[in-house]
Design a protein around this motif. Structure first.
Motif, short mmCIF file in Angstrom:
data_model
loop_
_atom_site.label_atom_id
_atom_site.label_comp_id
_atom_site.label_asym_id
_atom_site.label_seq_id
_atom_site.Cartn_x
_atom_site.Cartn_y
_atom_site.Cartn_z
N MET A 238 0.81 -1.22 0.00
CA MET A 238 0.00 0.00 0.00
C MET A 238 0.84 1.27 0.00
N GLU A 239 2.16 1.14 0.04
CA GLU A 239 3.01 2.33 0.02
C GLU A 239 3.10 2.95 -1.37
N GLN A 240 2.62 2.26 -2.42
CA GLN A 240 2.53 2.87 -3.74
C GLN A 240 1.45 3.96 -3.71
N PRO A 241 1.81 5.24 -3.90
CA PRO A 241 0.84 6.33 -3.71
C PRO A 241 -0.38 6.26 -4.62
N SER A 242 -0.24 5.66 -5.79
CA SER A 242 -1.38 5.63 -6.71
C SER A 242 -2.41 4.57 -6.34
N LEU A 243 -2.08 3.64 -5.45
CA LEU A 243 -2.93 2.48 -5.23
C LEU A 243 -4.21 2.81 -4.47
N LEU A 244 -4.11 3.54 -3.38
CA LEU A 244 -5.31 3.80 -2.56
C LEU A 244 -6.37 4.58 -3.33
N PRO A 245 -6.03 5.64 -4.08
CA PRO A 245 -7.06 6.30 -4.88
C PRO A 245 -7.71 5.37 -5.90
N LEU A 246 -6.93 4.47 -6.51
CA LEU A 246 -7.51 3.52 -7.46
C LEU A 246 -8.49 2.58 -6.76
N ILE A 247 -8.13 2.11 -5.57
CA ILE A 247 -9.02 1.22 -4.82
C ILE A 247 -10.34 1.93 -4.51
N ARG A 248 -10.26 3.16 -4.05
CA ARG A 248 -11.48 3.91 -3.73
C ARG A 248 -12.39 4.02 -4.95
N GLN A 249 -11.81 4.36 -6.10
CA GLN A 249 -12.61 4.48 -7.32
C GLN A 249 -13.29 3.17 -7.66
N LYS A 250 -12.54 2.08 -7.59
CA LYS A 250 -13.09 0.78 -7.97
C LYS A 250 -14.11 0.28 -6.97
N VAL A 251 -13.93 0.57 -5.69
CA VAL A 251 -14.92 0.19 -4.68
C VAL A 251 -16.24 0.89 -4.96
N ARG A 252 -16.19 2.17 -5.21
CA ARG A 252 -17.42 2.91 -5.48
C ARG A 252 -18.11 2.38 -6.74
N ARG A 253 -17.31 2.05 -7.76
CA ARG A 253 -17.88 1.54 -9.00
C ARG A 253 -18.51 0.16 -8.78
N LEU A 254 -17.84 -0.71 -8.02
CA LEU A 254 -18.36 -2.06 -7.78
C LEU A 254 -19.63 -2.04 -6.93
N LEU A 255 -19.71 -1.13 -5.96
CA LEU A 255 -20.91 -1.03 -5.14
C LEU A 255 -22.09 -0.48 -5.93
N ILE A 268 -15.56 8.98 0.46
CA ILE A 268 -14.86 7.70 0.49
C ILE A 268 -13.38 7.87 0.84
N GLU A 269 -12.82 9.06 0.58
CA GLU A 269 -11.42 9.30 0.95
C GLU A 269 -11.24 9.36 2.47
N GLU A 270 -12.34 9.53 3.21
CA GLU A 270 -12.30 9.49 4.67
C GLU A 270 -12.75 8.12 5.20
N TYR A 271 -13.21 7.27 4.31
CA TYR A 271 -13.73 5.96 4.70
C TYR A 271 -12.69 4.86 4.50
N ILE A 272 -11.99 4.88 3.37
CA ILE A 272 -10.90 3.93 3.12
C ILE A 272 -9.61 4.73 3.24
N VAL A 273 -8.86 4.47 4.31
CA VAL A 273 -7.76 5.36 4.69
C VAL A 273 -6.50 4.57 5.01
N PRO A 274 -5.34 5.23 4.98
CA PRO A 274 -4.11 4.59 5.45
C PRO A 274 -4.04 4.62 6.97
N PRO A 275 -3.19 3.79 7.57
CA PRO A 275 -3.03 3.84 9.03
C PRO A 275 -2.38 5.15 9.46
N ALA A 276 -2.93 5.76 10.48
CA ALA A 276 -2.34 7.01 10.99
C ALA A 276 -1.03 6.76 11.70
N LEU A 277 -0.83 5.55 12.21
CA LEU A 277 0.39 5.23 12.95
C LEU A 277 1.51 4.74 12.06
N GLY A 278 1.25 4.59 10.77
CA GLY A 278 2.28 4.18 9.83
C GLY A 278 2.92 2.86 10.20
N ARG A 279 4.24 2.80 10.14
CA ARG A 279 4.99 1.57 10.39
C ARG A 279 4.95 1.15 11.86
#
Length: 309
Positions: A238-255, A268-279
């Protein structure tokens, strides 16, 4: 000050720490090798601490499968893991016997979820999911403020997702199921499918659209089955920066508008999020597990009673 120990036991690295939370955490990291060497090194880390700073308890958040049931004779064991040499290892028992302190034990993802609940991206939520995608794919979380447990523990990475063999002939890497979600989407699957490690793939590589497709399928299943209030997605892939926005788009489309919650439709950018605590999510989760042990011993079950060795 009461101090706690935490062990984040990953398939590729261990993180051991002492503290009470993010502000005072002292940690070391080292590779996961054999059980004897790796658990021994963790025990030495805690033994070599000043005697003036005793630990009240130690929490272990471990890769699995594990046995998290306190009523089981193999509680605290790593069980049927595909990691060579680690099958049926009495992890929690070894730590407890060597250090003489209470030990709490859960999966690495349930531990990370507890850390995010206490200090990170799930504060104020009583029901959410934490997913990690790296050398494996694990899922856990809290329901009504308590870590998810049942017959064993959640194995979200091994759900089956649609696999178009013409579009993606890759058979998957899971030794048990081949092309389950984990088998199709973890770091080793990316490397074997594309011939290079995930971190070397550029953001516009077709690998990421396919990766987002599989992960979105898994996320949609979890939304429809468990209806979590947030989904946190971490891990090395998930450290690839382009991945999370792509997942959000596809989740919305699939639903396709079926789930009418504004968190999905509008935020959705507040619903599917990265961990705030990181590593540090995993090892802080282990600290939180240790604190749960202390609170349980004092009769405070605010976040649910956890297993104790």
């Amino acid at each position: 000050m009461t101090l706690y120990g935490g062990i984040e036991a990953g398939g590729t690295k261990f993180v051991c720490a002492v503290g009470t939370g993010p502000e005072d955490l002292r940690e070391i990291r080292f590779p996961t090798t054999s059980p004897e060497e790796t658990i021994g090194r963790a025990i030495r880390f805690f033994r070599e601490r000043p005697k003036s700073e005793p630990l009240a308890a130690i929490g272990i958040a471990a890769f699995g499968p594990v046995d998290p049931s306190p009523d089981s004779p193999t509680f605290g064991y790593i069980t049927s893991t595909p990691k060579q040499g680690w099958q049926n290892v009495d992890f929690a028992g070894q730590v407890r016997r060597a250090l003489g302190v209470p030990v709490s034990f859960d999966t690495d993802v349930n531990g990370a979820a507890l850390g995010e609940y206490r200090w990170g991206a799930a504060q104020g939520l009583d029901t959410f999911i934490y997913l990690t995608i790296g050398t494996g794919l694990g899922g856990g979380g809290l329901v009504n403020g308590r870590p998810m447990h049942g017959l064993v523990h959640p194995e979200m990475g091994h759900m089956r997702v649609p696999h178009d063999w013409e579009a993606d002939p890759f058979p998957g890497v899971c030794p048990y199921h081949g092309d389950c979600l984990e088998g199709l989407s973890i770091g080793p699957a990316l490397e074997q499918r594309w011939g290079q490690r995930a971190e070397t793939l550029p953001a516009d590589h077709p690998a990421w659209a396919l990766e987002a497709h599989y992960l979105a399928l898994g996320v949609v299943n979890l939304i429809l089955v468990l209806s979590p209030k947030r989904i946190i997605m971490g891990g090395g892939v998930m450290e690839q920066p382009s991945l999370l926005p792509l997942i959000r788009q596809k989740v919305r489309r699939l639903l396709n508008g079926y789930v009418r919650a504004p968190e999905v439709l509008e935020r959705i950018e507040e619903y599917i999020v990265p961990p705030a605590l990181g590593r540090q999510a995993g090892v802080l989760g282990a600290i939180a597990l240790a604190q749960e042990t202390g609170w349980t011993r004092r009769g405070n079950n605010a976040c649910g009673t956890l297993g104790q060795a």
